[in-house]
Design a protein around this motif. Sequence first.
Motif, mmCIF file in Angstrom:
data_model
loop_
_atom_site.group_PDB
_atom_site.id
_atom_site.type_symbol
_atom_site.label_atom_id
_atom_site.label_comp_id
_atom_site.label_asym_id
_atom_site.label_seq_id
_atom_site.Cartn_x
_atom_site.Cartn_y
_atom_site.Cartn_z
ATOM 1 N N SER A 283 3.046 1.282 6.315
ATOM 2 C CA SER A 283 2.565 1.956 5.106
ATOM 3 C C SER A 283 2.979 3.421 5.098
ATOM 4 O O SER A 283 3.321 3.973 4.041
ATOM 5 C CB SER A 283 1.040 1.834 4.993
ATOM 6 O OG SER A 283 0.389 2.507 6.057
ATOM 7 N N GLY A 284 2.990 4.067 6.258
ATOM 8 C CA GLY A 284 3.378 5.472 6.331
ATOM 9 C C GLY A 284 4.834 5.698 5.989
ATOM 10 O O GLY A 284 5.173 6.590 5.197
ATOM 11 N N LEU B 123 0.944 14.165 4.347
ATOM 12 C CA LEU B 123 0.822 15.373 5.162
ATOM 13 C C LEU B 123 2.185 15.815 5.702
ATOM 14 O O LEU B 123 2.499 17.008 5.699
ATOM 15 C CB LEU B 123 -0.135 15.121 6.324
ATOM 16 C CG LEU B 123 -1.630 15.184 6.007
ATOM 17 C CD1 LEU B 123 -2.439 14.713 7.202
ATOM 18 C CD2 LEU B 123 -2.056 16.587 5.598
ATOM 19 N N ILE B 124 2.978 14.868 6.141
ATOM 20 C CA ILE B 124 4.299 15.205 6.681
ATOM 21 C C ILE B 124 5.228 15.668 5.569
ATOM 22 O O ILE B 124 5.951 16.667 5.709
ATOM 23 C CB ILE B 124 4.895 13.997 7.423
ATOM 24 C CG1 ILE B 124 4.067 13.683 8.669
ATOM 25 C CG2 ILE B 124 6.347 14.259 7.808
ATOM 26 C CD1 ILE B 124 4.442 12.381 9.349
ATOM 27 N N LEU C 189 -4.594 5.382 6.313
ATOM 28 C CA LEU C 189 -4.214 6.428 7.265
ATOM 29 C C LEU C 189 -2.698 6.611 7.291
ATOM 30 O O LEU C 189 -2.198 7.730 7.401
ATOM 31 C CB LEU C 189 -4.726 6.078 8.664
ATOM 32 C CG LEU C 189 -6.210 6.308 8.925
ATOM 33 C CD1 LEU C 189 -6.582 5.820 10.317
ATOM 34 C CD2 LEU C 189 -6.579 7.771 8.763
ATOM 35 N N GLY C 190 -1.968 5.515 7.180
ATOM 36 C CA GLY C 190 -0.514 5.617 7.124
ATOM 37 C C GLY C 190 -0.050 6.450 5.950
ATOM 38 O O GLY C 190 0.832 7.314 6.094
ATOM 39 N N THR C 191 -0.651 6.230 4.782
ATOM 40 C CA THR C 191 -0.259 7.014 3.610
ATOM 41 C C THR C 191 -0.713 8.467 3.730
ATOM 42 O O THR C 191 -0.047 9.370 3.225
ATOM 43 C CB THR C 191 -0.841 6.393 2.324
ATOM 44 O OG1 THR C 191 -2.276 6.322 2.409
ATOM 45 C CG2 THR C 191 -0.303 4.984 2.103
ATOM 46 N N GLN D 291 0.825 -1.206 0.000
ATOM 47 C CA GLN D 291 0.000 0.000 0.000
ATOM 48 C C GLN D 291 0.856 1.251 0.000
ATOM 49 O O GLN D 291 0.636 2.187 -0.777
ATOM 50 C CB GLN D 291 -0.923 0.002 1.215
ATOM 51 C CG GLN D 291 -1.651 1.310 1.463
ATOM 52 C CD GLN D 291 -2.629 1.657 0.368
ATOM 53 O OE1 GLN D 291 -3.162 0.770 -0.287
ATOM 54 N NE2 GLN D 291 -2.879 2.946 0.168
ATOM 55 N N GLY D 292 1.860 1.288 0.867
ATOM 56 C CA GLY D 292 2.705 2.474 0.962
ATOM 57 C C GLY D 292 3.477 2.757 -0.304
ATOM 58 O O GLY D 292 3.630 3.910 -0.709
#
Length: 265
Positions: free
Chosen positions: A226-227, A56-57, A49-51, A13-14
């Motif tokens: 994922s993030g 955002l970061i 949510l991780g992505t 996903q990431g």
Amino acid sequence: MDTVQIILLALLQGLTEFLPISSSGHLVLLPKFVGWEDQGLAFDVAVHLGTLFAVLIYFRADVMRIVRALLAGVAGRGFNADAMLGLHVGIATVPVALCGLLLGDLIDGHLRSAAVIATTTAVFGVLLYVADRFGQRTRKMDGATFVDALVVGCAQVLALVPGTSRSGITMTAALARGFDREGAAHFSFLMAIPVILLASAYQTLKLVSEPVGGAWRELGLGVLVSGVAAYLCIGWFMRFVSRAGMWVFALYRIALAIVIFALLV
């Protein structure tokens, strides 16, 4: 799910959310290839949510400028370029939000087959190459207009079909409108913020009747993996695409479509 499955799906996903190769298509296909059961809605929400945290970061400076500019505009101090960019991102979000609400269940029920994913993967891969190869690539993101936002936003609706790729179709539309590669990618990534936020909120509402029980560790691991993967992928892609263009991703999509047709259709 065991730890290996969690890490692999979260990595997938990431790595694919922001590349123009379709994260939803890959998440549908991997369990089919290896025989895993569906990972469930809660895990899908977690990895998205991780992505969201990643983008955002990574673009935190842009997000803060846009928010401050929009607040200043609402307060009557005028809408500068950052405020207009925020408005364009909002405009581009409206079509996919409406169509997602109206057609989401229909798409999930009828358009998640391997044949559909293979077809959209190939067709939109070719269109990505054509837009990148023959687009003028002379316009910058800060020169976007209302029409640009509306065209790219309407194109984003096609990403509701697995295999299309949200980032892929929005970059294709932006390139076709004459934007350079960096501008097309930058605008696509900023557009991802409200789309992922709205999709995650909608899916979270569904989870009210589907408690996650004691799976918080697994969900937390999915968010983290994922993030981190998405954050690293965004940085790599922004550097890579300015030098090499989109042909690598178009070629990958066509090769993947051939494999899907050969093994799963």
